[in-house]
Design an enzyme around this catalytic site. Structure first.
Site, short mmCIF file in Angstrom:
data_model
loop_
_atom_site.label_atom_id
_atom_site.label_comp_id
_atom_site.label_asym_id
_atom_site.label_seq_id
_atom_site.Cartn_x
_atom_site.Cartn_y
_atom_site.Cartn_z
N ARG A 161 0.81 -1.22 0.00
CA ARG A 161 0.00 0.00 0.00
C ARG A 161 0.85 1.27 0.00
O ARG A 161 0.50 2.27 0.63
CB ARG A 161 -0.94 0.04 1.22
N SER A 234 -10.45 -0.14 2.70
CA SER A 234 -9.72 -0.22 3.97
C SER A 234 -9.28 1.17 4.42
O SER A 234 -8.64 1.88 3.65
CB SER A 234 -8.46 -1.07 3.82
N GLU A 330 -4.75 4.57 5.82
CA GLU A 330 -4.45 4.31 4.41
C GLU A 330 -5.08 5.36 3.49
O GLU A 330 -4.57 5.66 2.42
CB GLU A 330 -5.03 2.92 4.06
N1 EPU Z 1 -10.87 -10.34 10.07
C1 EPU Z 1 -11.50 -10.29 11.29
N2 EPU Z 1 -12.77 -9.82 11.32
C2 EPU Z 1 -13.42 -9.41 10.22
C3 EPU Z 1 -12.78 -9.45 8.98
C4 EPU Z 1 -11.49 -9.94 8.92
O1 EPU Z 1 -10.96 -10.66 12.32
O2 EPU Z 1 -14.57 -9.00 10.36
C5 EPU Z 1 -9.50 -10.88 10.03
C6 EPU Z 1 -9.50 -12.38 9.78
O3 EPU Z 1 -8.45 -12.95 10.51
C7 EPU Z 1 -9.21 -12.47 8.29
C8 EPU Z 1 -8.25 -11.32 8.13
O4 EPU Z 1 -8.76 -10.29 8.98
O5 EPU Z 1 -8.62 -13.68 7.95
C9 EPU Z 1 -8.08 -10.83 6.73
O6 EPU Z 1 -9.34 -10.35 6.26
P1 EPU Z 1 -9.59 -10.04 4.71
O7 EPU Z 1 -9.28 -11.22 3.90
O8 EPU Z 1 -10.94 -9.43 4.58
O9 EPU Z 1 -8.46 -8.98 4.34
P2 EPU Z 1 -7.86 -7.71 5.08
O10 EPU Z 1 -6.44 -8.00 5.42
O11 EPU Z 1 -8.73 -7.22 6.17
C10 EPU Z 1 -6.86 -6.75 2.86
C11 EPU Z 1 -6.88 -5.48 2.08
C12 EPU Z 1 -8.20 -5.36 1.32
C13 EPU Z 1 -8.32 -6.54 0.39
C14 EPU Z 1 -8.29 -7.84 1.22
C15 EPU Z 1 -8.30 -9.08 0.38
C16 EPU Z 1 -5.46 -3.97 3.35
C17 EPU Z 1 -5.39 -2.74 4.19
N3 EPU Z 1 -6.68 -4.35 2.98
O12 EPU Z 1 -7.87 -6.66 3.86
O13 EPU Z 1 -8.10 -4.19 0.52
O14 EPU Z 1 -9.54 -6.49 -0.36
O15 EPU Z 1 -7.05 -7.85 1.99
O16 EPU Z 1 -7.07 -9.25 -0.25
O17 EPU Z 1 -4.42 -4.57 3.06
C18 EPU Z 1 -8.59 -1.86 0.36
O18 EPU Z 1 -7.38 -1.66 0.33
O19 EPU Z 1 -9.41 -0.92 0.26
C19 EPU Z 1 -9.10 -3.23 0.55
C20 EPU Z 1 -10.37 -3.48 0.69
#
Ligand code: EPU
Length: 334
Positions: A161, A234, A330
């Site tokens: 990012r 995010s 972000e």
């Molecule tokens: N999780 C929770 N509670 C929730 C949702 C998620 O505890 O309600 C935890 C879980 O452990 C889950 C982990 O967070 O396994 C990862 O969740 P998710 O796969 O939704 O991904 P994220 O790390 O929260 C990142 C990106 C997203 C992208 C997703 C999928 C960043 C800041 N965000 O989110 O990007 O869509 O991975 O690859 O790196 C964006 O940048 O706007 C964005 C949406």
């Protein structure tokens, strides 16, 4: 044509209703250079798709809306095709266009809001793929000296990012060139959720279209649609912590998820931190923390940008109090 006192509500995915003192749309490189010359001494904000920005007040200057359109295939060899897209193209339309032309590489980045020109700024990433994986070059306008230069992968300093464009706000992206595969493309379904979904659908040899469909259905399930509920994806980055910090958190929360980056550093999902702090789904007066992806702050309608900004500060404070972790924002705050 420069317009006066224009609402920016439809130009930002948070749907925040602030005014720009002046507003102008540019549709070509020449127009951009001309406007840049004419607005040399003004307070200028270059705005693309507006999907990673939070306006906390009226903008007392001129907003230059980058709306330069156009996509072209440059050259194709046996396995690869180079595609050039101008900054004002909608990112998801561009992804769909590439998929229709059977070009692989960005299918995991389906449905990311925003325009092509914003993609390199935060090195957009999702489901195991980042823009830098397919990036070749981009054309960059420097609003300080009005030069136009080509930046290659190294020049862009891409990171999680992050990129040179986040550090140096004088650099405006005009177009992007990507290297996509027309043959022998390796599908990336490594991200947990994708494989689970493919299994459910009984797809064992997914095509790029299958991956895109799966990514879209996961996103639709988890993330609010900015067309219906204002948001900027995010709001925070996933923090990287040292091993001893992770061990310390594990003493109190033994279910903390983490991804090993190297021997010393681990990434913890900010969504997990926010959920564990009990904040998931919290709704205030027309705005709040999303109920299925707490990393996303939302405007249910009529919220002030400053309210959402203050909510983000409170979240940071609470996360720091509980986990001793400083969340990094972000989204660009204006
Ligand atoms: N999780 C929770 N509670 C929730 C949702 C998620 O505890 O309600 C935890 C879980 O452990 C889950 C982990 O967070 O396994 C990862 O969740 P998710 O796969 O939704 O991904 P994220 O790390 O929260 C990142 C990106 C997203 C992208 C997703 C999928 C960043 C800041 N965000 O989110 O990007 O869509 O991975 O690859 O790196 C964006 O940048 O706007 C964005 C949406």
């Amino acid at each position: 044509m420069i317009k006066k006192n224009i609402s920016l509500k439809k130009y930002n995915s948070f749907n925040i209703d602030v005014n720009a003192k002046e507003f102008v749309e540019v549709n070509s490189k020449d127009e951009l250079i001309e406007i840049a010359n004419r607005t040399k001494d003004k307070n200028v904000l270059y705005l693309g798709g507006g999907s990673n920005i939070l306006f906390t007040r009226d903008f007392d200057g001129i907003v230059i809306h980058l709306n330069i359109k156009g996509v072209q295939f440059e050259k194709t060899n046996s396995d690869e095709t180079v595609v050039q897209a101008n900054a004002g193209e909608n990112w998801n339309n561009f992804v769909e266009f590439c998929i229709k032309n059977n070009l692989g590489g960005i299918e995991n980045l389906s449905m990311i809001p925003g325009n092509v020109g914003s993609a390199p700024v935060q090195n957009i990433g999702a489901y195991g793929v980042e823009l830098k994986d397919v990036f070749l070059t981009c054309e960059v306008f420097n609003k300080n000296d009005f030069s136009i230069k080509t930046y290659n992968l190294e020049d862009c300093k891409f990171d999680y990012r992050n990129s040179i464009f986040k550090e140096n706000k004088n650099l405006i992206i005009l177009s992007v060139r990507l290297k996509l595969k027309n043959k022998n493309h390796k599908i990336n379904s490594s991200y947990g959720g994708i494989n689970d979904e493919l299994k459910k659908l009984k797809i064992s040899k997914p095509t790029i279209k299958d991956i895109s469909n799966v990514v879209c259905s996961i996103r639709k399930r988890k993330l609010p649609d900015p067309k219906k509920i204002g948001n900027a994806g995010s709001f925070f980055k996933n923090p990287v912590v040292k091993k001893d910090k992770l061990e310390w958190i594990k003493k109190y929360f033994n279910d903390v998820p983490s991804y090993k980056l190297d021997d010393k550093n681990y990434k913890i999902p900010a969504a997990w931190l926010i959920e564990s702090a009990g904040l998931k789904g919290k709704e205030l007066d027309g705005f709040g923390i999303h109920k299925t992806q707490p990393l996303v702050l939302v405007n249910y309608g009529g919220a002030k940008g400053d309210d959402i900004y203050k909510l983000s500060l409170s979240i940071k404070e609470i996360i720091f109090k509980i986990f001793k972790i400083e969340l990094e924002t972000e989204v660009n705050i204006i």
